[in-house]
Design an enzyme around this catalytic site. Structure first.
Site, PDB file in Angstrom:
ATOM      1  N   ASP A  93       0.866  -1.164   0.000  1.00  0.00           N
ATOM      2  CA  ASP A  93       0.000   0.000   0.000  1.00  0.00           C
ATOM      3  C   ASP A  93       0.915   1.231   0.000  1.00  0.00           C
ATOM      4  O   ASP A  93       2.035   1.179   0.491  1.00  0.00           O
ATOM      5  CB  ASP A  93      -0.905  -0.007   1.237  1.00  0.00           C
ATOM      6  N   ASP A 266      -7.922  -6.898   1.469  1.00  0.00           N
ATOM      7  CA  ASP A 266      -6.956  -6.980   2.575  1.00  0.00           C
ATOM      8  C   ASP A 266      -7.644  -6.440   3.820  1.00  0.00           C
ATOM      9  O   ASP A 266      -8.491  -5.530   3.712  1.00  0.00           O
ATOM     10  CB  ASP A 266      -5.699  -6.139   2.276  1.00  0.00           C
ATOM     11  N   CYS A 304     -12.598 -27.110  10.987  1.00  0.00           N
ATOM     12  CA  CYS A 304     -11.354 -26.501  10.513  1.00  0.00           C
ATOM     13  C   CYS A 304     -10.215 -27.511  10.590  1.00  0.00           C
ATOM     14  O   CYS A 304     -10.071 -28.228  11.580  1.00  0.00           O
ATOM     15  CB  CYS A 304     -11.020 -25.282  11.370  1.00  0.00           C
ATOM     16  N   CYS A 306      -6.937 -26.569  10.260  1.00  0.00           N
ATOM     17  CA  CYS A 306      -5.673 -25.816  10.404  1.00  0.00           C
ATOM     18  C   CYS A 306      -4.805 -26.462  11.475  1.00  0.00           C
ATOM     19  O   CYS A 306      -5.279 -27.284  12.292  1.00  0.00           O
ATOM     20  CB  CYS A 306      -5.968 -24.359  10.746  1.00  0.00           C
ATOM     21  N   CYS A 309      -6.248 -26.118  15.036  1.00  0.00           N
ATOM     22  CA  CYS A 309      -7.415 -26.950  15.340  1.00  0.00           C
ATOM     23  C   CYS A 309      -7.070 -28.434  15.357  1.00  0.00           C
ATOM     24  O   CYS A 309      -7.742 -29.226  16.022  1.00  0.00           O
ATOM     25  CB  CYS A 309      -8.533 -26.678  14.335  1.00  0.00           C
ATOM     26  N   HIS A 335      -5.023 -19.845  12.938  1.00  0.00           N
ATOM     27  CA  HIS A 335      -6.415 -20.271  12.740  1.00  0.00           C
ATOM     28  C   HIS A 335      -7.216 -19.220  11.958  1.00  0.00           C
ATOM     29  O   HIS A 335      -7.896 -19.532  10.982  1.00  0.00           O
ATOM     30  CB  HIS A 335      -7.114 -20.542  14.070  1.00  0.00           C
TER      31      HIS A 335
HETATM   32  C1  LIG Z   1      -9.403  -0.374   7.306  1.00  0.00           C
HETATM   33  N1  LIG Z   1      -9.958   0.411   6.267  1.00  0.00           N
HETATM   34  C2  LIG Z   1      -9.193   0.899   5.239  1.00  0.00           C
HETATM   35  N2  LIG Z   1      -9.676   1.732   4.333  1.00  0.00           N
HETATM   36  C3  LIG Z   1      -8.658   2.041   3.508  1.00  0.00           C
HETATM   37  C4  LIG Z   1      -8.609   2.915   2.446  1.00  0.00           C
HETATM   38  C5  LIG Z   1      -7.416   3.109   1.785  1.00  0.00           C
HETATM   39  C6  LIG Z   1      -6.250   2.415   2.167  1.00  0.00           C
HETATM   40  C7  LIG Z   1      -6.307   1.506   3.243  1.00  0.00           C
HETATM   41  C8  LIG Z   1      -7.519   1.345   3.908  1.00  0.00           C
HETATM   42  N3  LIG Z   1      -7.882   0.595   5.018  1.00  0.00           N
HETATM   43  N4  LIG Z   1      -5.062   2.673   1.533  1.00  0.00           N
HETATM   44  C9  LIG Z   1      -4.938   3.666   0.652  1.00  0.00           C
HETATM   45  N5  LIG Z   1      -3.752   3.964   0.086  1.00  0.00           N
HETATM   46  N6  LIG Z   1      -6.016   4.422   0.310  1.00  0.00           N
HETATM   47  C10 LIG Z   1      -7.340   4.059   0.674  1.00  0.00           C
HETATM   48 ZN   LIG Z   2      -8.520 -23.793  12.802  1.00  0.00          ZN
END
Ligand SMILES: CNc1nc2cc3c(cc2[nH]1)N=C(N)NC3
Ligand SMILES: [Zn+2]
Length: 370
Positions: A93, A266, A304, A306, A309, A335
């Site tokens: 990111d 993510d 599960c 894993c 578990c 887990h």
């Molecule tokens: C937990 N919520 C969340 N909203 C996001 C929104 C963004 C992000 C990461 C985030 N995480 N990374 C960016 N570079 N821009 C938008």
């Molecule tokens: Zn598990």
């Protein structure tokens, strides 16, 4: 611009789709959940644990790695993959979200973001070009443009100004990116204004990216609003490119966003909640410190398979958590990540067999409140 995405199958009764994203370190089967490894580690687990539980791709973070240990150090080790001993795909990111989460963010100008390190308060600056250069030094397979995140709620004027700046920064990011096989995704901002987001999609597609991310959601808005915007904007995002919903979400969010055409996710929830003793199961959530688990010999989830578990009881996991043992975080994280990665594998199979809408109904039928 040739797309790194191949569509394998489209659900016949909803927007869900099965595909794959080709990256330098391998091909990722989608829909996919990406465990978050902000500081060059997915907290509490080893790369071998991640491979065993089925993780295909993990997340790193430009802001954090830029601050510590520094992208030049990581570059000198041959990049992030070598530095952290993970030889599969990594998405980094850009730091846009982290910089905007800093309490004493100094200021945003046309040029870039000036901010103070959360570690020692030192003054730092990142331009969109810097963010690309840092991610090229890290050698991530998928890079994200530096964007400006709009707080929730925000006025339309604030959203317009911020989204327009993100659009100009996206153009600069694209221009700064040397084509070396690393993918660059654009980020769609626009706050809670669908028309601004629709305009942002158009502008980003005009610039041309390897994938498109919905940013600025899961920032405190009601879940219904997040899904409404996801539904409306996913339909406008190019069908032949990856669609990534950033920072999302709960298992229910993942099912609902796949249903609406999202490919990549993510979220810190499975890892962060594991460390806080909150475990995901096929019938809902389980709080391990609850006294009722004190002498429970069953695994967290009988369905599960894993490592956790297969070898440990709820009683033992409760004991580790109450004793603040390090192993608690490790076993709970294995887990929870296995649950999230396993959920995506079941979703991929359901789409392949064109029974995702039915899968979605069965998924909810099994959720009892724990
Ligand atoms: C937990 N919520 C969340 N909203 C996001 C929104 C963004 C992000 C990461 C985030 N995480 N990374 C960016 N570079 N821009 C938008
Ligand atoms: Zn598990």
């Amino acid at each position: 611009m040739t797309s790194p995405f191949t569509l394998h199958s489209q659900a016949s009764d909803c927007a869900a789709r099965r595909g794959e994203v080709r990256t330098l370190h391998g091909t990722v089967q989608t829909p996919v959940f990406m465990p978050v490894g902000t500081q060059a580690t997915v907290k509490g687990v080893t790369p071998e644990n991640l491979k065993e539980l089925g993780a295909q791709i993990i997340l790193g973070n430009t802001y954090h790695l830029y601050i510590r240990p520094g992208h030049e150090l990581i570059r000198s080790f041959g990049g992030l993959h070598k530095f952290m001993n993970w030889d599969q795909p990594i998405l980094t990111d850009s730091g846009g979200f982290q910089i905007f989460s800093l309490k004493d963010l100094t200021k945003i100008t046309e040029e870039g973001a000036a901010f103070k390190s959360h570690l020692d308060g030192s003054k730092l600056f990142l331009s969109p070009e810097d963010a690309v250069a840092v991610q090229e030094a890290l050698g991530s397979d998928i890079m994200m443009c530096l964007d400006t995140c709009i707080p929730y709620p925000a006025t339309r004027e604030e959203a317009i100004a911020s989204t327009d700046l993100t659009g100009r920064w996206a153009k600069r990011s694209r221009a700064a990116h040397k084509e070396r096989g690393q993918l660059l995704f654009g980020i769609i901002q626009g706050g809670m204004y669908p028309d601004l987001r629709a305009k942002a999609v158009e502008e980003l597609v005009e610039v041309g990216f390897d994938g498109y991310a919905l940013g600025g959601l899961s920032v405190g808005e009601p879940a219904e609003l997040m899904m409404e915007i996801t539904e409306e904007i996913a339909a406008l995002m190019p069908a032949d490119y990856p669609r990534y919903l950033m920072g999302v979400g709960t298992p229910e969010n993942l099912v609902e966003a796949v249903y609406r055409g999202i490919d990549m996710f993510d979220c810190v929830m499975p890892t962060r909640n594991a460390r806080n003793g909150m475990l995901f199961t096929s019938s809902g959530r389980l709080v391990i410190k609850n006294a009722r688990h004190q002498d429970d010999q069953r695994p967290v989830d009988e369905e599960c398979d894993c490592y956790t578990c297969r070898h440990y009881s709820r009683a033992y996991l409760r004991h580790l958590f109450m004793a603040r043992e390090i192993l608690s975080s490790q076993l709970n994280t294995i887990h929870n990540l296995h649950y999230y990665v396993g959920l995506m594998a079941r979703i991929r199979k359901a789409i392949e067999e064109d029974r995702f809408a039915q899968f979605r109904q069965e998924f909810y039928a099994k959720r009892t409140v724990e």
